[in-house]
Structure formats: C-alpha cells, structure tokens
Design a protein around this motif. Structure first.
Motif, short mmCIF file in Angstrom:
data_model
loop_
_atom_site.label_atom_id
_atom_site.label_comp_id
_atom_site.label_asym_id
_atom_site.label_seq_id
_atom_site.Cartn_x
_atom_site.Cartn_y
_atom_site.Cartn_z
N PRO A 13 0.85 -1.19 0.00
CA PRO A 13 0.00 0.00 0.00
C PRO A 13 0.89 1.25 0.00
O PRO A 13 2.06 1.19 0.37
N LEU A 14 0.31 2.36 -0.40
CA LEU A 14 1.07 3.61 -0.48
C LEU A 14 1.62 4.00 0.89
O LEU A 14 2.76 4.44 1.01
N TYR A 15 0.80 3.84 1.92
CA TYR A 15 1.20 4.22 3.28
C TYR A 15 1.10 3.02 4.21
O TYR A 15 0.14 2.26 4.15
N THR A 16 2.07 2.89 5.09
CA THR A 16 1.94 1.95 6.20
C THR A 16 0.98 2.61 7.19
O THR A 16 0.73 3.83 7.10
N PRO A 17 0.46 1.87 8.16
CA PRO A 17 -0.40 2.52 9.16
C PRO A 17 0.29 3.68 9.88
O PRO A 17 -0.34 4.72 10.12
N ALA A 95 11.38 8.95 -1.47
CA ALA A 95 10.83 7.91 -0.59
C ALA A 95 10.15 6.86 -1.47
O ALA A 95 9.64 7.17 -2.56
N ARG A 96 10.16 5.64 -0.99
CA ARG A 96 9.63 4.49 -1.75
C ARG A 96 8.32 4.79 -2.49
O ARG A 96 8.25 4.58 -3.69
N PRO A 97 7.28 5.29 -1.83
CA PRO A 97 6.01 5.42 -2.53
C PRO A 97 6.00 6.47 -3.64
O PRO A 97 5.20 6.38 -4.57
N PHE A 98 6.85 7.47 -3.54
CA PHE A 98 6.83 8.56 -4.52
C PHE A 98 8.15 8.68 -5.28
O PHE A 98 8.46 9.73 -5.82
N ARG A 152 -4.99 8.52 -6.30
CA ARG A 152 -6.28 7.87 -6.58
C ARG A 152 -6.16 6.37 -6.33
O ARG A 152 -7.03 5.75 -5.71
N ALA A 153 -5.09 5.76 -6.81
CA ALA A 153 -4.87 4.32 -6.59
C ALA A 153 -4.75 4.03 -5.10
O ALA A 153 -5.29 3.02 -4.62
N ALA A 154 -4.10 4.91 -4.36
CA ALA A 154 -3.96 4.71 -2.91
C ALA A 154 -5.33 4.78 -2.23
O ALA A 154 -5.63 3.98 -1.34
N ARG A 155 -6.15 5.74 -2.66
CA ARG A 155 -7.48 5.88 -2.07
C ARG A 155 -8.32 4.64 -2.36
O ARG A 155 -8.97 4.09 -1.48
N ARG A 160 -10.63 -0.54 -0.61
CA ARG A 160 -10.73 -1.99 -0.80
C ARG A 160 -10.29 -2.72 0.46
O ARG A 160 -10.96 -3.66 0.91
N LEU A 161 -9.19 -2.27 1.07
CA LEU A 161 -8.72 -2.90 2.31
C LEU A 161 -9.72 -2.69 3.45
O LEU A 161 -9.97 -3.62 4.23
#
Length: 173
Positions: A13-17, A95-98, A152-155, A160-161
C-alpha cells in the motif's frame, strides 16, 4: 466450478499505518492540499497567457510574469512537499512510494529553472523562452498526472482494504 477471485493488488500500500497516521497529523498535508490546486490554477492562467502571446504577439510581460509566478509556486510546493515527505516517510525526496514521481519532478524543476535562467540571463528571444516554458508545462502536466493517479490508486486501495476488513469482521462476529 468457479475459481476464487485473485487479488490484483499485490504490491505494498502507499502508506503503512504509521505513515498514514503521520500524514493525517502533519499540517504539511494541508499545505500541500492548498498549494497543489493553487499551482494548477496559476498554471492554467499562465498557459492561456503564454499561448496568447505565441499566437498573437500580445501580452509579453503578462506571459513572462505568469511563468515566473508559476515557477516560484512550483519551488514552494517542492520545498514544502519535501518537508511533508520527510515527516511522513523519513526522507526529503525519493521515498519508496513517490520515488518515480520525485524523479520526474526533478525534470520539471530543471525545465522551470532553465526558463528562469533564460529570462533573467537574457538567453533566447521571448518566443524561445516561452516555448521552453511550454516544455516545462508539459512536464508539469505529466508529473501532476503521476501524483493524481498515485493518490487515486492509494485511495481505492485503502477503500478496498477497509471493505475487506469490514467483511472479515462481519464473518468473525
């Protein structure tokens, strides 16, 4: 016999908790949320002024000033975005996600900076400078699209999660 559905979302996922919590708590998220649409509005106005100048020869000063303002806002959003990235992910850039969005952002910055160098250094005629601005704007549109699609994909992934978690909780009860 029907096969169970496979999850196509196999990547992280884009962000960890923890990152999501930091994202939601930092004021830099709001700053980015304000600057991004502001930059886009300035871009649209500037684009019209640049195209008007290139098409008619009218409004040289307005076109030039608008690109300078757009570039200054780009610098501001890049600086504050780097701070946001440091707060959320622990790195100022890449950073990994971006990572790939940041890589392309460097091209956007380089083109906008080249425009400022051309204008303030007196390189190229005004038409050449504004064509350089259009190249910078094309890169900006690609980069903005990268970010919009990523967010958008992250949202959608988060929704979904959340739905899967709700379904799991419903089964467990």
């Amino acid at each position: 016999m029907r096969q169970p559905e496979k999850r196509h979302d196999r990547h992280q996922p884009l962000y960890t908790p923890e990152e999501r919590k930091r994202r939601d708590q930092t004021p830099w998220t709001l700053v980015q949320g304000i600057l991004a649409p502001l930059q886009f509005l300035v871009f649209l106005v500037s684009l019209v002024l640049v195209i008007r100048y290139l098409a008619t020869g009218a409004g040289e000063t307005a076109a030039t000033v608008s690109v300078v303002i757009k570039t200054l806002i780009l610098y501001l959003i890049m600086i504050t975005g780097s701070i946001w990235e440091k707060v959320v992910f622990g790195k100022y850039l890449f950073a990994r996600p971006f990572f790939w969005e940041d890589v392309f952002s460097m091209l956007v910055l380089a083109l906008h900076t080249a425009y400022l160098v051309a204008v303030f250094g007196g390189f190229m005629d005004v038409r050449g400078q504004l064509l350089l601005a259009l190249a910078a704007y094309a890169a900006y549109v690609i980069n903005a699209t990268q970010f919009i699609l990523k967010l958008r994909a992250a949202r959608l992934s988060a929704q979904r999660l959340d739905a899967e978690d709700a379904a799991t909780l419903g089964v467990a009860e």
